[in-house]
Design a protein around this motif. Structure first.
Motif: not given
Length: 130
Positions: A1-5, A49-51, A96-101, A117-122
């Motif tokens: 799982m990738a992590l971005l703060i 969390h997004f996917d 998914g990322a856009r929806a999370g933002v 904090v965003f978490k995604g697997d891409s």
């Protein structure tokens, strides 16, 4: 799982692809109602969390997001979308990322949010958001 703060102020660094998409993010009002019901909670940090994925590449695609209160672990918002046919896996991940933002941005208007904090697997999405 990738992590971005990512602090709230950095939303302007979202790649042009995320900023330019115009499809509706939420169908119906059920997600917004759930957010309003829990809006009395004051937050410091959100965990998003997004996917996204597609069956075939390109193919039928969908994405999902869950936003949590990072301090308590309670979910604040859940979003799931069918995106249609002909999208690649990377496009679904972007959705998914856009929806999370967007979800974090809307919650920021209602709550006192200091950090997201965003978490995604891409790896593609996470590296571009950094």
């Amino acid at each position: 799982m990738a992590l971005l703060i990512m602090p709230i102020a950095m939303y302007s660094s979202v790649p042009a692809m995320l900023a330019s998409v115009t499809r509706p993010l939420i169908h119906g009002n059920s997600v917004l109602r759930a957010t309003r019901q829990r809006a009395d909670v004051r937050l410091v940090h959100l965990l998003v969390h997004f996917d996204g994925g597609s069956r075939g590449n390109p193919g039928r695609a969908g994405c999902g997001v869950v936003v949590y209160n990072a301090g308590t672990g309670d979910w604040l918002q859940k979003i799931g979308m069918y995106l249609g046919d002909g999208l690649t896996n990377n496009e679904a991940e972007y959705w998914g990322a856009r929806a999370g933002v967007v979800a974090a941005s809307r919650l920021r208007e209602q709550l006192q949010v200091e950090r997201v904090v965003f978490k995604g697997d891409s790896q593609l999405i996470v590296r571009q958001l950094k």
